[in-house]
Design an enzyme around this catalytic site. Sequence first.
Site, mmCIF file in Angstrom:
data_model
loop_
_atom_site.group_PDB
_atom_site.id
_atom_site.type_symbol
_atom_site.label_atom_id
_atom_site.label_comp_id
_atom_site.label_asym_id
_atom_site.label_seq_id
_atom_site.Cartn_x
_atom_site.Cartn_y
_atom_site.Cartn_z
ATOM 1 N N ASP A 44 -18.252 40.562 16.417
ATOM 2 C CA ASP A 44 -17.011 40.782 17.157
ATOM 3 C C ASP A 44 -15.816 40.134 16.454
ATOM 4 O O ASP A 44 -14.700 40.642 16.526
ATOM 5 C CB ASP A 44 -17.141 40.256 18.590
ATOM 6 C CG ASP A 44 -16.240 41.023 19.545
ATOM 7 O OD1 ASP A 44 -16.235 42.274 19.475
ATOM 8 O OD2 ASP A 44 -15.521 40.388 20.326
ATOM 9 N N CYS A 135 -11.643 50.078 24.187
ATOM 10 C CA CYS A 135 -11.854 48.654 23.980
ATOM 11 C C CYS A 135 -11.202 47.837 25.097
ATOM 12 O O CYS A 135 -11.826 46.966 25.700
ATOM 13 C CB CYS A 135 -11.315 48.288 22.597
ATOM 14 S SG CYS A 135 -10.859 46.587 22.444
ATOM 15 N N TYR A 139 -13.581 46.911 28.767
ATOM 16 C CA TYR A 139 -13.761 45.472 28.990
ATOM 17 C C TYR A 139 -13.110 45.041 30.296
ATOM 18 O O TYR A 139 -13.605 44.142 30.972
ATOM 19 C CB TYR A 139 -13.219 44.646 27.807
ATOM 20 C CG TYR A 139 -14.256 44.447 26.730
ATOM 21 C CD1 TYR A 139 -14.912 45.528 26.153
ATOM 22 C CD2 TYR A 139 -14.609 43.175 26.286
ATOM 23 C CE1 TYR A 139 -15.877 45.354 25.169
ATOM 24 C CE2 TYR A 139 -15.580 42.988 25.302
ATOM 25 C CZ TYR A 139 -16.199 44.086 24.750
ATOM 26 O OH TYR A 139 -17.158 43.899 23.779
ATOM 27 N N TYR A 163 -12.175 38.151 30.472
ATOM 28 C CA TYR A 163 -11.774 39.535 30.702
ATOM 29 C C TYR A 163 -11.451 39.845 32.167
ATOM 30 O O TYR A 163 -11.264 41.007 32.530
ATOM 31 C CB TYR A 163 -12.834 40.495 30.154
ATOM 32 C CG TYR A 163 -12.921 40.384 28.647
ATOM 33 C CD1 TYR A 163 -11.865 40.807 27.846
ATOM 34 C CD2 TYR A 163 -14.019 39.811 28.027
ATOM 35 C CE1 TYR A 163 -11.908 40.686 26.469
ATOM 36 C CE2 TYR A 163 -14.082 39.686 26.647
ATOM 37 C CZ TYR A 163 -13.019 40.129 25.875
ATOM 38 O OH TYR A 163 -13.071 40.001 24.515
ATOM 39 N N GLU A 205 -18.662 51.692 21.834
ATOM 40 C CA GLU A 205 -18.705 50.484 22.680
ATOM 41 C C GLU A 205 -20.138 50.265 23.183
ATOM 42 O O GLU A 205 -20.656 49.153 23.176
ATOM 43 C CB GLU A 205 -17.730 50.589 23.861
ATOM 44 C CG GLU A 205 -16.263 50.385 23.488
ATOM 45 C CD GLU A 205 -15.936 48.945 23.050
ATOM 46 O OE1 GLU A 205 -16.710 48.014 23.365
ATOM 47 O OE2 GLU A 205 -14.914 48.758 22.379
HETATM 48 C C1 LIG Z 1 -16.502 45.615 20.499
HETATM 49 C C2 LIG Z 1 -15.410 45.091 21.355
HETATM 50 N N1 LIG Z 1 -14.749 45.945 22.145
HETATM 51 C C3 LIG Z 1 -13.755 45.490 22.926
HETATM 52 C C4 LIG Z 1 -13.394 44.149 22.925
HETATM 53 C C5 LIG Z 1 -12.296 43.623 23.809
HETATM 54 N N2 LIG Z 1 -11.027 43.471 23.141
HETATM 55 C C6 LIG Z 1 -10.903 43.219 21.841
HETATM 56 S S1 LIG Z 1 -9.259 43.136 21.341
HETATM 57 C C7 LIG Z 1 -8.726 43.466 22.874
HETATM 58 C C8 LIG Z 1 -7.287 43.629 23.181
HETATM 59 C C9 LIG Z 1 -6.494 42.396 23.322
HETATM 60 O O1 LIG Z 1 -7.142 41.227 23.291
HETATM 61 C C10 LIG Z 1 -9.811 43.605 23.734
HETATM 62 C C11 LIG Z 1 -9.693 43.884 25.139
HETATM 63 C C12 LIG Z 1 -14.118 43.295 22.094
HETATM 64 N N3 LIG Z 1 -13.836 41.979 22.028
HETATM 65 N N4 LIG Z 1 -15.114 43.776 21.313
#
Ligand SMILES: Cc1ncc(C[n+]2csc(CCO)c2C)c(N)n1
Length: 220
Positions: A44, A135, A139, A163, A205
């Site tokens: 990640d 993403c 989340y 989150y 995802e």
């Molecule tokens: C595989 C993967 N997918 C989504 C996220 C969550 N995420 C990553 S950057 C971001 C936007 C602002 O922080 C968000 C919500 C993650 N960590 N890893």
Amino acid sequence: MLFSKRLREAADASWEASFSHPFVTGIADGTLPLDRFKHYVLNDAYYLSCFAQVQALGAAKATDLHTSNRMAAHVQGTYGAELSLHEKFSGMLGITDEERSSFQPAPTAYAYTSHMFRAAYTGHLGDIIAAILPCYWLYYEIGERLQGAKPDEPIYREWIAAYGGEWFKELVQEQIDRLDAIADTVTEADRERMQRSFLISSRYEYLFWDMAYKKEQWPV
Ligand SMILES: Cc1ncc(C[n+]2csc(CCO)c2C)c(N)n1
């Protein structure tokens, strides 16, 4: 129907598969083995650094200063998330500098980020938002579902807390609204391409949880 609603409905099967993936339910009930979570954190960190670059390409492709500024602000948000991921979780999981510097992304992390880069380099801002929105949004929905969970493992409680909350909700809604505004101004062929890209990210995802759960490596 709002474009974002159409996308959310089209992606529902893969989002439901994410909600019930043993990696996600294992965070909620605290039964996920930590070595699998560590595999997730390492991949990640790589994902987030690529994600920030894709957001920055969004800032560059925006056609007005306000949107460039907001996309750049989102880059900073990702940097903050990445920092806390490294600082909090690396200490708690005993990730060494050596492990971090020699780390190579697993196939799924590499493929998912390559998909986002493809959207960023070949498309317009709408393509970028379509590729990165699952993403944020997935989340957020996972964060909402897991809010009541109190796993014994403090790392998982931290992850759940990251989150949930209003600040995150506003960021997600901002990108949903941006996507809907752009969708109103482009052609149907553009919207179809954006929808395909959103669906591919949604599937990745799911695959990302699976990659971590199975500690996916390159076969040779
Ligand atoms: C595989 C993967 N997918 C989504 C996220 C969550 N995420 C990553 S950057 C971001 C936007 C602002 O922080 C968000 C919500 C993650 N960590 N890893």
